[in-house]
Design an enzyme around this catalytic site. Structure first.
Site, PDB file in Angstrom:
ATOM      1  N   ASP A  30       0.789  -1.244   0.000  1.00 25.32           N
ATOM      2  CA  ASP A  30       0.000   0.000   0.000  1.00 25.32           C
ATOM      3  C   ASP A  30       0.819   1.290   0.000  1.00 25.32           C
ATOM      4  OD1 ASP A  30      -2.135  -1.699   0.055  1.00 25.32           O
ATOM      5  OD2 ASP A  30      -2.734  -1.253   2.108  1.00 25.32           O
ATOM      6  N   LYS A 142      -5.813  -5.383  -4.239  1.00 18.75           N
ATOM      7  CA  LYS A 142      -6.569  -6.018  -3.173  1.00 18.75           C
ATOM      8  C   LYS A 142      -7.695  -5.090  -2.724  1.00 18.75           C
ATOM      9  CE  LYS A 142      -3.402  -4.482   0.525  1.00 18.75           C
ATOM     10  NZ  LYS A 142      -4.323  -3.809   1.444  1.00 18.75           N
ATOM     11  N   CYS A 175      -2.811  -3.381   7.376  1.00 15.11           N
ATOM     12  CA  CYS A 175      -2.623  -4.137   6.135  1.00 15.11           C
ATOM     13  C   CYS A 175      -1.362  -4.996   6.143  1.00 15.11           C
ATOM     14  CB  CYS A 175      -2.614  -3.190   4.942  1.00 15.11           C
ATOM     15  SG  CYS A 175      -4.232  -2.437   4.615  1.00 15.11           S
TER      16      CYS A 175
END
Length: 234
Positions: A30, A142, A175
């Site tokens: 991310d 995702k 995450c």
């Protein structure tokens, strides 16, 4: 590093590990504009992006050394379909959390392009320029905290013969930790590189993730130690 690879030893908590770089991957979680850049989702919502940005230089150094050593590089990018059909129902925690962050809202990005908060294939979900993927790297979208949920990440890693993962990115306790836990359930050797983590919720969450990972789910180490060992193995 030879084409067949060689064994590298790395100090880690709770114990040292050994691995073959050619059967290993750096997972970049991310590190995208919505989380790390001015004008992105977190910045627009008033969240501090400084800690995420602080991880960019060490991750960049790590990626350069990892690629030289023959390691694979995988980028996980969090983003939803344009119609938000994969964001969860109106009562799901995933939907409620992201609704508060204005997912799907159209914006004008800092580069002048049209963006949409947290939507795939826009400026918002593009990896930050400083960590730009190379053509041979994998990019996996995702729609939940874990990179393994409803994706083909496991299949792609297995196809490459990867058995060891080194996790970097943001945020440590959400995450990154979610992805590492799922990796451990799939029997990967999973290593959290603590100096390549951004934690938006506070240092205590960063520390707690390291402790629980080292106790139950994987290993914790430092990118500087990894780079030193990779350099010595070449």
């Amino acid at each position: 590093m030879s084409a067949t690879g060689s064994t590298v030893h790395l100090d880690a908590t709770p114990a040292p590990i050994s691995f073959d770089p050619t059967k290993s991957a750096v997972i970049v979680v991310d590190m995208q504009n919505d989380f790390c850049s001015k004008g992105g989702m977190f910045d627009l919502a008033g969240h501090d992006i400084g800690l995420a940005r602080d991880t960019i230089p060490p991750i960049a150094r790590l990626l350069a050394g990892a690629r030289r050593a023959g390691m694979h590089v995988v980028y996980l990018v969090h983003g939803f379909l344009p119609d938000l059909s994969d964001a969860g129902g109106p009562r799901s925690r995933n939907w409620l959390l992201n609704k508060d962050l204005n997912i799907g809202k159209e914006i004008i990005a800092p580069d002048g392009s049209k963006g949409r908060i947290h939507i795939r294939n826009t400026w918002n979900t593009k990896v930050v320029d400083e960590l730009k993927p190379e053509p041979t790297d994998l990019i996996v979208y995702k729609n939940r905290f874990s990179g393994f949920y409803a994706t083909d990440l496991d299949e792609q890693l297995r196809a490459l013969g990867v058995d060891t993962l080194f996790l970097t990115g943001t945020t440590t306790s959400v995450c990154v930790e979610s992805t590492l836990r799922d990796a451990s359930f799939r029997d990967y050797t999973s290593v959290l590189l603590a100096d390549c983590m951004g934690e938006a919720l506070g240092e205590e969450f960063h520390a707690a993730s390291q402790k629980v990972i080292a106790t139950r789910f994987g290993w914790v180490s430092q990118s500087s130690d990894l780079l030193r060992q990779l350099s010595g193995a070449r």
